[in-house]
Design an enzyme around this catalytic site. Structure first.
Site, PDB file in Angstrom:
ATOM      1  N   ARG A  46     -46.397 -25.073  -0.144  1.00  0.00           N
ATOM      2  CA  ARG A  46     -45.388 -25.456   0.092  1.00  0.00           C
ATOM      3  C   ARG A  46     -44.127 -26.139   0.093  1.00  0.00           C
ATOM      4  O   ARG A  46     -42.621 -26.532  -0.286  1.00  0.00           O
ATOM      5  CB  ARG A  46     -44.437 -23.997  -0.248  1.00  0.00           C
ATOM      6  CG  ARG A  46     -43.029 -23.631  -0.281  1.00  0.00           C
ATOM      7  CD  ARG A  46     -42.556 -21.810  -0.727  1.00  0.00           C
ATOM      8  NE  ARG A  46     -43.289 -21.008   0.136  1.00  0.00           N
ATOM      9  CZ  ARG A  46     -43.203 -20.977   1.244  1.00  0.00           C
ATOM     10  NH1 ARG A  46     -42.976 -21.312   2.336  1.00  0.00           N
ATOM     11  NH2 ARG A  46     -43.954 -19.714   2.301  1.00  0.00           N
ATOM     12  N   TYR A  98     -24.649 -30.347 -19.582  1.00  0.00           N
ATOM     13  CA  TYR A  98     -25.978 -30.268 -19.928  1.00  0.00           C
ATOM     14  C   TYR A  98     -25.432 -28.756 -19.659  1.00  0.00           C
ATOM     15  O   TYR A  98     -25.002 -27.806 -19.074  1.00  0.00           O
ATOM     16  CB  TYR A  98     -26.865 -30.529 -19.298  1.00  0.00           C
ATOM     17  CG  TYR A  98     -28.275 -29.768 -19.402  1.00  0.00           C
ATOM     18  CD1 TYR A  98     -29.066 -29.621 -19.705  1.00  0.00           C
ATOM     19  CD2 TYR A  98     -29.069 -29.016 -18.491  1.00  0.00           C
ATOM     20  CE1 TYR A  98     -29.906 -29.251 -21.061  1.00  0.00           C
ATOM     21  CE2 TYR A  98     -30.205 -27.738 -18.494  1.00  0.00           C
ATOM     22  CZ  TYR A  98     -30.713 -28.733 -19.699  1.00  0.00           C
ATOM     23  OH  TYR A  98     -32.111 -27.400 -20.513  1.00  0.00           O
ATOM     24  N   ASP A 170     -25.532 -35.998 -11.670  1.00  0.00           N
ATOM     25  CA  ASP A 170     -26.911 -35.804 -12.767  1.00  0.00           C
ATOM     26  C   ASP A 170     -27.201 -36.687 -13.142  1.00  0.00           C
ATOM     27  O   ASP A 170     -26.070 -37.490 -14.099  1.00  0.00           O
ATOM     28  CB  ASP A 170     -26.614 -34.740 -13.449  1.00  0.00           C
ATOM     29  CG  ASP A 170     -27.652 -34.110 -14.338  1.00  0.00           C
ATOM     30  OD1 ASP A 170     -28.643 -35.225 -14.347  1.00  0.00           O
ATOM     31  OD2 ASP A 170     -27.917 -33.009 -15.116  1.00  0.00           O
ATOM     32  N   LYS A 195     -37.767 -35.257 -18.026  1.00  0.00           N
ATOM     33  CA  LYS A 195     -36.798 -36.049 -19.354  1.00  0.00           C
ATOM     34  C   LYS A 195     -37.278 -37.498 -19.205  1.00  0.00           C
ATOM     35  O   LYS A 195     -38.851 -38.253 -19.212  1.00  0.00           O
ATOM     36  CB  LYS A 195     -35.597 -36.206 -19.238  1.00  0.00           C
ATOM     37  CG  LYS A 195     -35.046 -34.749 -19.264  1.00  0.00           C
ATOM     38  CD  LYS A 195     -35.441 -33.614 -20.295  1.00  0.00           C
ATOM     39  CE  LYS A 195     -34.921 -32.248 -20.254  1.00  0.00           C
ATOM     40  NZ  LYS A 195     -33.594 -32.478 -19.549  1.00  0.00           N
TER      41      LYS A 195
HETATM   42  C1  LIG Z   1     -32.687 -30.695 -19.001  1.00  0.00           C
HETATM   43  C2  LIG Z   1     -31.281 -31.105 -18.270  1.00  0.00           C
HETATM   44  C3  LIG Z   1     -31.661 -30.650 -16.861  1.00  0.00           C
HETATM   45  C4  LIG Z   1     -32.425 -29.771 -16.679  1.00  0.00           C
HETATM   46  O1  LIG Z   1     -33.453 -29.865 -16.399  1.00  0.00           O
HETATM   47  P1  LIG Z   1     -34.921 -28.578 -16.594  1.00  0.00           P
HETATM   48  O2  LIG Z   1     -36.330 -29.906 -16.022  1.00  0.00           O
HETATM   49  O3  LIG Z   1     -34.656 -28.729 -18.123  1.00  0.00           O
HETATM   50  O4  LIG Z   1     -35.019 -27.487 -15.290  1.00  0.00           O
HETATM   51  C5  LIG Z   1     -30.389 -30.697 -15.986  1.00  0.00           C
HETATM   52  N1  LIG Z   1     -29.445 -32.137 -16.585  1.00  0.00           N
HETATM   53  C6  LIG Z   1     -29.679 -33.023 -17.623  1.00  0.00           C
HETATM   54  C7  LIG Z   1     -28.443 -33.496 -17.878  1.00  0.00           C
HETATM   55  C8  LIG Z   1     -30.842 -31.853 -18.243  1.00  0.00           C
HETATM   56  O5  LIG Z   1     -31.185 -33.099 -19.536  1.00  0.00           O
END
Ligand SMILES: *Cc1c(COP(=O)(O)O)cnc(C)c1O
Length: 379
Positions: A46, A98, A170, A195
């Site tokens: 971990r 998001y 982000d 993504k």
């Molecule tokens: C998908 C996404 C998230 C969350 O990520 P996960 O891997 O699905 O938990 C956060 N911010 C943005 C801009 C996203 O597109």
């Protein structure tokens, strides 16, 4: 070192025990110690895992940061950053956010006495009047999701310089190939590696990257104390995905521009949202802070009918109807009922997420085929 070289080499040495050129999947939960406390830097998985360590170092390098930390999902990364806050603290965030971030802020952290204000940060006049002595964090997504607004990272950084406010970006939509928020004044970058960075729609993971020692210490503590860590198999998949990030992003940008240009001339389409258009209200900022405009596009239909949007969403062949974005294959989605369903309708519509809004994640197939697919779906 340039970006492509970093993507392939940063954080990765041939495996010391065998010379394996690819970082092995260290599928282990613990590490043998010669005597109590006498170990090789790894105690329990971990806390540390060599496959994850390689990925964390690679991500830090790509974002021009000193430290990288991986989490079991993008949301787990966001959760860790929000846990820097204490009851009574206030956060100012973009309103076009998001859906999952909006949900964790309003449904989880608000319960612990943290206050969130959502505003349009593409207009910075909104910022100064909202900052109070309790403001501890500014949370920005740019390009925003799904309206593809652009927020001036550098301008926000300058506005809050000297204040004890963490500035979080982000960077999931832009990726470190197109934009490096730490260079522009942000303190913390978060990613959903699910993504573009993973890029192959086969893994869910998140990351936090920063350069400040004190922030890094706290994130590292939270990563271990709360324990939302990814497994080594997934770390391996993301490392593999990253090796082509720069090549994929070039193609996403090229295809995105071509698809956006096609949509713009289509008689059934009302608005096309794409930061690469010179007519986009924040195009100049996009040009200054990004190295390309990416492959995300949203558009709305004339008449704003949900039924008409549904026809388009179900008639494409190459654009698959699915949540998520950033994979090699093209996806089509309906923000109002899918990614942004957790945002109340009136909040949603204020930001432009109307019933006929359709979001595209343009993949790296051949642009001609993608355009033809949309042409027949819209006919
Ligand atoms: C998908 C996404 C998230 C969350 O990520 P996960 O891997 O699905 O938990 C956060 N911010 C943005 C801009 C996203 O597109």
């Amino acid at each position: 070192m340039q970006f492509g070289t970093k993507a392939i080499h940063a954080g990765q040495e041939p495996d010391p025990s065998t010379g394996a050129i690819m970082t092995p999947i260290y599928q282990t939960s613990t590490y043998v110690q010669a005597a109590p406390g006498d170990h090789k830097g790894y105690e329990y998985a971990r806390t540390q895992n060599p496959t994850r360590t390689a990925l964390e170092a690679n991500l830090a390098a790509l974002e021009n940061g000193k430290f990288g930390f991986c989490f079991g999902s993008g949301m787990a990364a966001i959760d860790a950053v929000a846990k820097l806050l204490n009851p009574g603290d206030e956060v100012i965030s973009t309103n076009d956010l998001y859906g999952g971030s909006y949900r964790i802020f309003t449904k989880v952290f608000q319960r612990y006495g943290i206050k969130f204000t959502f505003t349009d940060l593409s207009n910075l006049d909104n910022l100064s009047s909202l900052i109070t002595p309790k403001t501890k964090m500014i949370w920005v997504e740019t390009p925003t999701n799904p309206m593809l607004s652009i927020i001036d990272i550098k301008a926000i950084g300058e506005k809050i310089k000297g204040k004890e406010i963490w500035f979080v970006v982000d960077n999931t939509f832009a990726t470190p190939y197109l934009q490096n928020p730490l260079d522009l004044g942000a303190d913390i970058v978060v990613h959903s590696l699910t993504k573009y960075i993973g890029g192959h729609s086969d893994v869910v993971m998140g990351a936090v990257i920063c350069s400040d020692d004190a922030i890094a210490e706290q994130i590292k503590f939270l990563q271990n104390a709360c324990g939302a860590v990814p497994g080594p198999n997934d770390a391996f998949l993301v490392l593999r995905g990253i090796k082509t990030l720069h090549v994929r992003m070039d193609r996403h940008c090229e295809n995105g521009a071509r698809v956006a240009a096609f949509l713009k001339t289509h008689p059934k389409i009302e608005n096309v949202y794409f930061p690469g258009f010179e007519t986009h209200p924040n195009h100049a900022v996009a040009k200054a802070q990004m190295r390309g405009f990416g492959g995300m596009i949203s558009f709305s239909l004339k008449g704003n009918s949900y039924d008409e949007a549904l026809k388009v969403l179900t008639r494409t062949h190459y654009f698959a109807l699915a949540e998520s974005l950033g994979g090699v294959e093209s996806l089509i989605g309906h923000p109002a009922s899918m990614t942004h369903a957790s945002i109340p309708k009136e909040e949603r519509e204020k930001t432009g997420v109307v019933d006929s809004l359709i979001r595209l994640s343009v993949g790296i197939e051949d642009a001609e085929d993608l355009i033809e697919d949309l042409r027949q779906a819209l006919a």
